[in-house]
Design a protein around this motif. Structure first.
Motif, PDB file in Angstrom:
ATOM      1  N   TYR A  19     -98.259   4.776 -24.660  1.00  0.00           N
ATOM      2  CA  TYR A  19     -97.285   4.300 -23.674  1.00  0.00           C
ATOM      3  C   TYR A  19     -98.022   3.808 -22.436  1.00  0.00           C
ATOM      4  O   TYR A  19     -99.012   4.419 -22.006  1.00  0.00           O
ATOM      5  CB  TYR A  19     -96.313   5.429 -23.298  1.00  0.00           C
ATOM      6  CG  TYR A  19     -95.398   5.786 -24.453  1.00  0.00           C
ATOM      7  CD1 TYR A  19     -94.174   5.146 -24.612  1.00  0.00           C
ATOM      8  CD2 TYR A  19     -95.780   6.732 -25.398  1.00  0.00           C
ATOM      9  CE1 TYR A  19     -93.341   5.462 -25.686  1.00  0.00           C
ATOM     10  CE2 TYR A  19     -94.962   7.050 -26.464  1.00  0.00           C
ATOM     11  CZ  TYR A  19     -93.742   6.412 -26.599  1.00  0.00           C
ATOM     12  OH  TYR A  19     -92.936   6.708 -27.669  1.00  0.00           O
ATOM     13  N   ASN A  22     -95.808   2.256 -17.188  1.00  0.00           N
ATOM     14  CA  ASN A  22     -94.384   1.983 -16.964  1.00  0.00           C
ATOM     15  C   ASN A  22     -93.499   2.550 -18.066  1.00  0.00           C
ATOM     16  O   ASN A  22     -92.286   2.333 -18.055  1.00  0.00           O
ATOM     17  CB  ASN A  22     -94.133   0.477 -16.854  1.00  0.00           C
ATOM     18  CG  ASN A  22     -94.819  -0.132 -15.654  1.00  0.00           C
ATOM     19  OD1 ASN A  22     -95.128   0.564 -14.690  1.00  0.00           O
ATOM     20  ND2 ASN A  22     -95.070  -1.423 -15.707  1.00  0.00           N
ATOM     21  N   GLY A  23     -94.101   3.225 -19.061  1.00  0.00           N
ATOM     22  CA  GLY A  23     -93.310   3.830 -20.125  1.00  0.00           C
ATOM     23  C   GLY A  23     -93.013   2.933 -21.309  1.00  0.00           C
ATOM     24  O   GLY A  23     -92.217   3.287 -22.171  1.00  0.00           O
TER      25      GLY A  23
END
Length: 144
Positions: A19, A22-23
């Motif tokens: 990931y 920022n996810g």
């Protein structure tokens, strides 16, 4: 201009899911793709294509497919470069997959992997002629 890549092959190892800060999910993986011809010794060779896929497709690939899985991808070819830890310029060419198709069930993949490991000493994951047996279908069954 056109930049489109369509590939069908087998995963050489489990996808590497990570990931971003920022996810956003991103998975890196390599597909072994048989060449359409045999070499001078009569053996089929394969190309090993580095790929990347993003977001939910990356998560689905990592969760449902593993080493030896037969998949199809549709995407584009991308080149990039960056400075490595040793200060040298690193050049990367990879397929950025826009979509992925799972071409066999998870159970089929597991049985193919077990079969491959028991029958081939080098654990080669290339599809064999046994995987590509003809299908008996009449012309009336075809949708076109």
């Amino acid at each position: 201009m056109l930049n489109r890549v369509v590939i069908v092959g087998r995963l050489t190892k489990d996808p590497d899911l990570r990931y971003t800060a920022n996810g956003k999910a991103v998975a890196n993986f390599t597909i072994a793709v048989n060449r359409p011809f045999s070499n001078q010794q009569g053996n089929r060779e394969a190309d090993f294509i580095n790929c990347v896929i993003w977001n939910k497709s990356a998560e689905n690939l990592a969760n449902y497919m593993s080493k030896g899985s037969l998949i199809g991808i549709d995407g584009n070819l991308q080149s990039r470069n960056y400075d490595g830890k040793d200060g040298k310029r690193v050049y990367v060419t990879e397929v950025v997959a826009g979509s992925v198709q799972f071409l066999e069930s998870k159970n089929k993949t597991a049985s193919n992997e077990n079969k491959s490991q028991s029958n081939t000493p080098n654990n080669n994951i290339e599809p064999t002629q046994d995987d590509m047996s003809p299908i008996d279908i009449s012309d009336d069954d075809l949708p076109f």
